[in-house]
Structure formats: C-alpha cells, structure tokens
Design a protein around this motif. Structure first.
Motif, PDB file in Angstrom:
ATOM      1  N   TYR A   1     -13.762  70.351  35.542  1.00  0.00           N
ATOM      2  CA  TYR A   1     -14.275  71.715  35.503  1.00  0.00           C
ATOM      3  C   TYR A   1     -14.616  72.148  34.080  1.00  0.00           C
ATOM      4  O   TYR A   1     -15.655  72.746  33.837  1.00  0.00           O
ATOM      5  CB  TYR A   1     -13.237  72.669  36.112  1.00  0.00           C
TER       6      TYR A   1
ATOM      7  N   PRO B   1     -16.358  73.950  46.529  1.00  0.00           N
ATOM      8  CA  PRO B   1     -16.006  74.041  45.115  1.00  0.00           C
ATOM      9  C   PRO B   1     -17.184  73.726  44.193  1.00  0.00           C
ATOM     10  O   PRO B   1     -18.170  73.117  44.607  1.00  0.00           O
ATOM     11  CB  PRO B   1     -14.917  72.974  44.963  1.00  0.00           C
TER      12      PRO B   1
ATOM     13  N   THR C   1     -18.912  74.795  39.898  1.00  0.00           N
ATOM     14  CA  THR C   1     -19.240  75.880  38.982  1.00  0.00           C
ATOM     15  C   THR C   1     -20.446  76.691  39.461  1.00  0.00           C
ATOM     16  O   THR C   1     -20.541  77.881  39.189  1.00  0.00           O
ATOM     17  CB  THR C   1     -19.503  75.331  37.574  1.00  0.00           C
TER      18      THR C   1
ATOM     19  N   THR D   1     -21.195  77.190  42.761  1.00  0.00           N
ATOM     20  CA  THR D   1     -20.695  78.034  43.845  1.00  0.00           C
ATOM     21  C   THR D   1     -19.801  79.153  43.307  1.00  0.00           C
ATOM     22  O   THR D   1     -19.719  80.227  43.908  1.00  0.00           O
ATOM     23  CB  THR D   1     -19.924  77.202  44.888  1.00  0.00           C
ATOM     24  N   GLN D   2     -19.158  78.925  42.167  1.00  0.00           N
ATOM     25  CA  GLN D   2     -18.392  79.998  41.526  1.00  0.00           C
ATOM     26  C   GLN D   2     -19.324  81.128  41.095  1.00  0.00           C
ATOM     27  O   GLN D   2     -19.025  82.313  41.299  1.00  0.00           O
ATOM     28  CB  GLN D   2     -17.628  79.443  40.322  1.00  0.00           C
TER      29      GLN D   2
ATOM     30  N   THR E   1     -12.870  79.179  51.956  1.00  0.00           N
ATOM     31  CA  THR E   1     -13.140  78.285  50.828  1.00  0.00           C
ATOM     32  C   THR E   1     -11.932  77.410  50.530  1.00  0.00           C
ATOM     33  O   THR E   1     -10.794  77.781  50.826  1.00  0.00           O
ATOM     34  CB  THR E   1     -13.530  79.093  49.576  1.00  0.00           C
ATOM     35  N   ASN E   2     -12.196  76.257  49.941  1.00  0.00           N
ATOM     36  CA  ASN E   2     -11.123  75.417  49.407  1.00  0.00           C
ATOM     37  C   ASN E   2     -11.103  75.466  47.889  1.00  0.00           C
ATOM     38  O   ASN E   2     -10.365  74.718  47.248  1.00  0.00           O
ATOM     39  CB  ASN E   2     -11.280  73.968  49.882  1.00  0.00           C
ATOM     40  N   SER E   3     -11.893  76.369  47.316  1.00  0.00           N
ATOM     41  CA  SER E   3     -12.017  76.479  45.864  1.00  0.00           C
ATOM     42  C   SER E   3     -11.155  77.621  45.323  1.00  0.00           C
ATOM     43  O   SER E   3     -11.346  78.784  45.701  1.00  0.00           O
ATOM     44  CB  SER E   3     -13.475  76.718  45.476  1.00  0.00           C
TER      45      SER E   3
ATOM     46  N   ILE F   1     -11.137  69.812  39.581  1.00  0.00           N
ATOM     47  CA  ILE F   1     -12.166  70.743  40.058  1.00  0.00           C
ATOM     48  C   ILE F   1     -11.561  72.022  40.625  1.00  0.00           C
ATOM     49  O   ILE F   1     -12.275  72.868  41.172  1.00  0.00           O
ATOM     50  CB  ILE F   1     -13.076  70.086  41.118  1.00  0.00           C
TER      51      ILE F   1
ATOM     52  N   ALA G   1      -9.704  72.644  43.276  1.00  0.00           N
ATOM     53  CA  ALA G   1     -10.012  72.780  44.700  1.00  0.00           C
ATOM     54  C   ALA G   1      -8.945  72.073  45.532  1.00  0.00           C
ATOM     55  O   ALA G   1      -8.271  71.154  45.068  1.00  0.00           O
ATOM     56  CB  ALA G   1     -11.387  72.207  45.005  1.00  0.00           C
TER      57      ALA G   1
ATOM     58  N   ASP H   1     -15.854  68.357  51.947  1.00  0.00           N
ATOM     59  CA  ASP H   1     -17.245  68.818  51.962  1.00  0.00           C
ATOM     60  C   ASP H   1     -17.875  68.591  53.342  1.00  0.00           C
ATOM     61  O   ASP H   1     -18.619  69.443  53.846  1.00  0.00           O
ATOM     62  CB  ASP H   1     -18.063  68.084  50.896  1.00  0.00           C
TER      63      ASP H   1
END
Length: 266
Positions: A79, A111, A113, A115-116, A132-134, A160, A162, A204
């Motif tokens: 990340y 997950p 950057t 999608t963040q 989400t899993n993030s 990551i 996640a 995913d």
C-alpha cells in the motif's frame, strides 16, 4: 546514439538512459511508460525502444503500460508504494466511477488505492449499503451516517490492508448486490483482471460473483499488464473506468469483448 534535449540539457546517450530506466524499475518494481519518459527526459517512443532492448537482454519485462522486473508476475506492491503512484489518474477515475452509483444502491467494493479514492466520493450519496474487505474503504466511509458499511470476515493481509481467506469468501457467498467495484494489478483482453496473490484473487472473485455487474477501476499502468492469478475474465466485466493514458489497442480489444469503456481525461 543520443537524444538532443530541446531545453538546453546535454544529450542523453542510449546506454546512460537505459541504465537509468533499469534503476527506476529496480527501485519501484513496476514503472509506467509515461513515468519513465518523464524521468529520463525522452519521448515515449524512445523509451519504448529502450525497453525492447532491455527486455531482449532479460533485464526486465515489457508491458503495454510500462515495465516490470523479471518475476514481477508474482510480486505484490504494498500500500505504501502504490498510494503515491498515478494519484491524479486515480482521482479522475474515482470521479467518473461515482456516476455508476445511485442513492439506495447496494454495492461491494474491493481493496486498492483507486477504490479508496472511489470510496471518498461515495460519501456524497445517501442510503447506500457497502460491503467491503478493505480496511481503507471502511475507514473512509466510517463517518458517513447515511452509508451502511459491512466488513467481511477474514485474515488481514497487511500489505494491502484487506481481509482475505476462506472466511472472507464465505461471508460474500450469500450476497446479491447491484455492482461490484474492484481493482487489480493487471488487465488484458485475453485473461481479464489479475493479481499476483491467490488469496486476494479468491476474494476478488467472490466480490465479483456477488454482483449483477462488475466495474473495474484501473489506471493506465494496469492496462495491458498480466499478472499471475486471473480473477475476472474480460467477458464478465461490464464496465472499465480508466484514464486516457491507457493503450488504445488493449481498450479496443476489451471493448470488442463487451466491456463498456469510461475514459477519464487527465
């Protein structure tokens, strides 16, 4: 052989330029063609020629969007490294992708950057349900009272931030939502979306399977790049949101397989 610099800098000889390119790729793991051209003050055409030469020597792997070190198909960037890359492109992609969300939607978000950045724009919506899993996505949405956030279970993958593993996959198995917004490490017409890690790929796939339609968010450095584990075939992708640096030939191939393209102008 050298490139003459229009702004008065001394010419850069091919050997020196290629050594600098190799140093950049070794330092970063993966570098886009645009970044390499800017860093060595040469045209993308020149750098593409350099990459061909370096690849022929076995020193790197060449892709449509740039270059990676040999063996990078199985390397996952962390990340901290990814968050600094292509920030303008990611923001523009996130802006464009938000148009695919309506108030009252139920969606899943993977997950990454990009999608963040996308999650930051979701706070403008009302009555959303987001699975989400993030941890990054959940953190961004935590302060929005009009958005219900549900985290999967699973094992934390620190690189990551996640949740992955069988618990994460199982928690998604009974869901049905309108759209899945996911990213990845590479996207080609032949293999679709891919990632270097099998656990990440498994979640995913579960995210994609939970949705009526899959939306991939990927900046130009991911387009034309193939990594080790396939997650979603191109034929299963409903929309691709990318930026105008993406290679046109790959976009044409994806469009030919039924993917609707949304191109953010930078």
């Amino acid at each position: 052989m050298s490139d003459t610099q229009s702004d008065g800098r001394r010419p850069v000889f091919a050997a020196e330029r290629r050594q600098r390119i190799l140093e950049l790729v070794r330092a970063n793991g993966a570098v886009s063609l645009r970044e390499l051209a800017q860093s060595v003050h040469s045209s993308e055409v020149t750098v593409r020629r350099d990459l061909r030469a370096l690849e022929s020597e076995g020193l790197l792997n060449r892709h449509h969007g740039g270059a990676t070190l040999p063996g990078e198909l199985s390397r996952e960037a962390g990340y901290a490294h990814k968050v600094s890359l292509e920030s303008a492109e990611k923001a523009a992609i996130a802006d464009l992708a938000t148009a695919l969300v309506e108030d009252g939607d139920a969606i899943v978000v993977g997950p990454g950057t990009t999608t963040q950045e996308f999650a930051r724009r979701l706070t403008r919506h009302a009555e959303l349900a987001v699975v989400t899993n993030s941890l990054l996505v959940a953190q961004v949405l935590a302060g929005s009272p009009r958005i219900e956030v549900m985290l999967t279970g699973g094992t934390l993958r620190g690189s990551i931030l996640a949740l992955v593993g069988s618990a994460a996959e199982h928690s998604l198995s009974g869901l049905r939502v309108r759209r899945a917004f996911i990213s990845g490490n590479g996207l080609t017409a032949e293999r679709g979306l891919s990632t270097p890690n099998m656990q990440v790929a498994g979640v995913d796939r579960a995210l994609a399977a939970a949705a009526e339609e899959v939306v991939v968010l990927a900046d130009h450095t991911k387009i034309g790049v193939d990594t080790m584990v396939q997650t979603v075939a191109a034929e299963q992708i409903g929309h691709l949101v990318t930026d105008d640096g993406a290679p046109g030939d790959v976009l044409d191939e994806l469009s030919g397989r039924g993917v609707r393209l949304h191109i953010a102008r930078i």
